[in-house]
Design an enzyme around this catalytic site. Structure first.
Site, PDB file in Angstrom:
ATOM      1  N   CYS A 151      -2.164   9.647   2.609  1.00 24.19           N
ATOM      2  CA  CYS A 151      -1.714   9.072   1.326  1.00 24.19           C
ATOM      3  C   CYS A 151      -2.672   9.402   0.188  1.00 24.19           C
ATOM      4  CB  CYS A 151      -1.554   7.570   1.459  1.00 24.19           C
ATOM      5  SG  CYS A 151      -3.063   6.751   2.017  1.00 24.19           S
ATOM      6  N   GLU A 193       0.885  -1.175   0.000  1.00 23.65           N
ATOM      7  CA  GLU A 193       0.000   0.000   0.000  1.00 23.65           C
ATOM      8  C   GLU A 193       0.915   1.214   0.000  1.00 23.65           C
ATOM      9  OE1 GLU A 193      -3.204   0.163  -0.251  1.00 23.65           O
ATOM     10  OE2 GLU A 193      -3.861  -1.875   0.145  1.00 23.65           O
TER      11      GLU A 193
HETATM   12  P1  NAD Z   1       8.169   4.810   4.941  1.00 23.78           P
HETATM   13  O1  NAD Z   1       8.160   4.007   3.694  1.00 23.78           O
HETATM   14  O2  NAD Z   1       9.331   5.715   5.194  1.00 23.78           O
HETATM   15  O3  NAD Z   1       8.096   3.855   6.235  1.00 23.78           O
HETATM   16  C1  NAD Z   1       7.091   2.873   6.389  1.00 23.78           C
HETATM   17  C2  NAD Z   1       7.598   1.779   7.324  1.00 23.78           C
HETATM   18  O4  NAD Z   1       8.747   1.167   6.731  1.00 23.78           O
HETATM   19  C3  NAD Z   1       8.003   2.241   8.716  1.00 23.78           C
HETATM   20  O5  NAD Z   1       7.525   1.323   9.672  1.00 23.78           O
HETATM   21  C4  NAD Z   1       9.527   2.230   8.658  1.00 23.78           C
HETATM   22  O6  NAD Z   1      10.128   1.937   9.899  1.00 23.78           O
HETATM   23  C5  NAD Z   1       9.818   1.139   7.654  1.00 23.78           C
HETATM   24  N1  NAD Z   1      11.068   1.379   6.916  1.00 23.78           N
HETATM   25  C6  NAD Z   1      11.607   2.589   6.602  1.00 23.78           C
HETATM   26  N2  NAD Z   1      12.752   2.420   5.900  1.00 23.78           N
HETATM   27  C7  NAD Z   1      12.940   1.083   5.785  1.00 23.78           C
HETATM   28  C8  NAD Z   1      13.941   0.277   5.156  1.00 23.78           C
HETATM   29  N3  NAD Z   1      14.993   0.813   4.515  1.00 23.78           N
HETATM   30  N4  NAD Z   1      13.807  -1.067   5.210  1.00 23.78           N
HETATM   31  C9  NAD Z   1      12.755  -1.636   5.840  1.00 23.78           C
HETATM   32  N5  NAD Z   1      11.787  -0.917   6.452  1.00 23.78           N
HETATM   33  C10 NAD Z   1      11.867   0.414   6.422  1.00 23.78           C
HETATM   34  O7  NAD Z   1       6.795   5.602   4.947  1.00 23.78           O
HETATM   35  P2  NAD Z   1       6.255   6.660   5.974  1.00 23.78           P
HETATM   36  O8  NAD Z   1       7.069   7.913   5.880  1.00 23.78           O
HETATM   37  O9  NAD Z   1       6.073   6.043   7.305  1.00 23.78           O
HETATM   38  O10 NAD Z   1       4.780   6.929   5.376  1.00 23.78           O
HETATM   39  C11 NAD Z   1       4.552   7.808   4.317  1.00 23.78           C
HETATM   40  C12 NAD Z   1       4.360   7.094   3.006  1.00 23.78           C
HETATM   41  O11 NAD Z   1       3.382   6.068   3.152  1.00 23.78           O
HETATM   42  C13 NAD Z   1       3.795   8.021   1.937  1.00 23.78           C
HETATM   43  O12 NAD Z   1       4.402   7.745   0.700  1.00 23.78           O
HETATM   44  C14 NAD Z   1       2.318   7.673   1.894  1.00 23.78           C
HETATM   45  O13 NAD Z   1       1.674   7.984   0.687  1.00 23.78           O
HETATM   46  C15 NAD Z   1       2.367   6.199   2.145  1.00 23.78           C
HETATM   47  N6  NAD Z   1       1.095   5.722   2.688  1.00 23.78           N
HETATM   48  C16 NAD Z   1       0.341   4.877   1.933  1.00 23.78           C
HETATM   49  C17 NAD Z   1      -0.883   4.438   2.409  1.00 23.78           C
HETATM   50  C18 NAD Z   1      -1.768   3.509   1.628  1.00 23.78           C
HETATM   51  O14 NAD Z   1      -2.718   2.977   2.212  1.00 23.78           O
HETATM   52  N7  NAD Z   1      -1.516   3.275   0.353  1.00 23.78           N
HETATM   53  C19 NAD Z   1      -1.316   4.851   3.662  1.00 23.78           C
HETATM   54  C20 NAD Z   1      -0.509   5.699   4.402  1.00 23.78           C
HETATM   55  C21 NAD Z   1       0.707   6.118   3.916  1.00 23.78           C
END
Ligand code: NAD
Length: 477
Positions: free
Chosen positions: A254, A220
């Protein structure tokens, strides 16, 4: 590995809990549906009892107003649970399918078995909803799960951990708190399914890790969700709906409208009405800073990122239609609406994910569609206007995870709709039945009759008679 003490203990706990969940998953596979319902009911009861704890935790993380937490986190998850409870008997029932002529005498069903041990990695922006919502689907489908909430919203992560510890044995549901190190450690385990919500960039990291174990994934993700406003727009409705979807959660959604593409004949009216509506909805006595209806940016890094995006657009000639003082210390960012934004500004390239709304004009619908189609496929696409021909043209000529016509973002709360992106904005769907499917293996079970069967017409030796039947069949299909 340079790891904080909390992360070290999470890392040593993961291997142990993963092993126990693997064993427990076999027990869950043959459990009656009633056992799944019992877990879902216990989950709902805890959430209802501890509603104020959840509100306080999210408020501590980014000053999200209580009612926003109620609507977008608590109500959303409880709706998901209620919908699963009401439909689980139907979803889990083996589905009979008809036999084709070549299979006469067989009886077939599609059964839904739990995938096993699942990993749920959540982002920070709806920190309760996006950790516990997927858990509802995982449990409805009969799985064990480990949740990795976001390290950027530590108060909510602690509440999610407490919820799971108080409601479930960790051989069924466990929480591994921590940051990237913990997430990467989790990804080294052979989970049966990984449900990731986050950015497209990290989605690629997760998919690569999943490939090592051939784990299935639901991704997602995010991206730039556009809004097209056509000349037939009903202005009053449109600006109210856009302002709410954009500035709720301080723009950190998002499926928030990322930018507006407005027909040149209505752009001045749209900007004027949008400014007035944003103030009316979110400010108190003209102040957003003193308003209790307006959240904050999650951390300094995102505050600086957003400030830089605004500065870059202004430096390239964008005008500020709505803006005001900001406060880095409290991460307060005044809503920003900007016009005349050059299309090569960074803000038109990156997902904004904050209370900043660029408005650009278009003269021909074909040009607006072409602009959107040059970008990666969005998670959501919004169309405002009553002209059905234009609606159809936009629908048929673009691709997106979901479309709302004359509203924004509310499709997320519709329990009968699949939620998810396409390509860069995501892979797979969630919510309700679609969430249940994401965590289930659709397993066909075919039962053959005794004695002679219809497929035996094609067994060797390949006589003239077999060939004749084959030729007849090929002509028939
Ligand atoms: P992110 O991708 O930075 O982090 C998400 C999760 O991944 C966190 O738990 C983080 O600890 C983990 N993570 C971060 N870097 C990692 C790595 N290198 N390896 C493994 N895990 C890692 O996202 P965010 O900043 O928490 O959220 C914002 C993003 O999420 C935006 O792009 C937003 O559009 C998207 N989002 C999508 C939805 C949806 O339902 N499609 C909903 C909410 C947010």
């Amino acid at each position: 590995m340079n790891t904080a003490p909390a992360e070290t203990s999470a890392i040593s706990f993961i291997s142990d809990v993963f092993g126990r969940q693997k064993k427990q998953a076999e027990v869950l596979r043959s459990e009656p549906v009633a056992a799944r319902k019992k877990r879902l009911k216990a989950l709902a009861a805890w959430i209802k009892t501890n509603r104020s704890l959840i509100q306080q935790a999210i408020y501590s993380d980014f000053r999200k107003p209580e009612v926003e937490t109620d609507a977008t986190e608590i109500f959303a998850v409880l709706t998901e649970i209620g919908h699963a409870l009401a439909n689980l008997d139907g979803w889990t029932k083996p589905r009979k399918v008809d036999a084709p002529i070549t299979m006469v005498g067989t009886r077939s069903t599609i059964t839904y078995e739990p995938k096993g041990v699942c990993l749920i990695i959540a982002p920070w922006n709806y920190p309760f909803n996006l950790s516990v919502g997927p858990l509802v689907s995982a449990l409805a489908a009969g799985n064990c799960a480990i949740i990795k909430p976001s390290e950027l919203t530590p108060h909510t992560s602690a509440i999610v951990a407490r919820l799971c510890a108080e409601v479930f044995d960790d051989s069924v549901v466990a929480v591994a708190e921590g940051g990237v190190e913990v997430s990467q450690h989790l990804l080294s385990f052979p989970f049966d399914h990984i449900f990731f919500t986050g950015s497209p960039a990290i989605g690629k990291v997760v998919m690569q890790a999943a490939a090592r174990n051939l784990a299935s994934v639901t991704l997602e993700l995010g991206g730039k969700s556009p809004v097209i406003i056509t000349p037939s727009v009903r202005l009053r409705d449109a600006v109210k709906r856009i302002a709410v979807a954009k500035f709720i959660n301080n723009g950190q959604t998002c499926i928030a409208p990322d930018y507006l593409l407005v027909h040149e004949s209505v752009i001045d009216d749209v900007v004027k009405a949008l400014k007035a509506e944003t103030v009316k909805l979110f400010a108190v006595d003209g102040s957003f800073e003193r308003s209790s209806h307006y959240a904050r940016i999650v951390n300094e890094k995102h505050f600086n990122r957003l400030s830089a995006l605004v500065d870059d657009a202004i430096a390239r000639g964008a005008n500020l239609a709505l803006s005001g003082a900001v406060d880095a210390a409290t991460r307060f960012m005044h809503p920003v609406i900007m016009t005349n934004v050059p299309r090569d500004a960074r803000i038109m390239d990156e997902e904004i994910f904050g209370p900043v709304l660029p408005v650009i004009s278009y003269s021909s619908l074909a040009g607006a569609i072409e602009y959107i189609n040059q970008k990666p496929k969005p998670l959501a696409f919004y169309i405002f206007g009553s002209n059905k021909k234009e609606q159809q043209e936009i629908l048929h000529k673009t691709s997106a995870g979901a479309v709302c016509i004359n509203d924004c973002a509310i499709h997320f709360l519709h329990p009968n709709l699949p939620f998810g992106g396409v390509n860069n904005s995501g892979i797979g769907k969630s919510h309700g039945y679609y969430g249940f499917l994401a965590f289930s293996n659709e397993k066909p079970v075919l039962r053959q009759r005794r004695g002679f069967t219809s497929v035996q017409f094609f067994y060797p030796p390949y006589t003239h008679g077999v060939k004749k039947i084959m030729n007849w069949l090929i002509r028939l299909v």
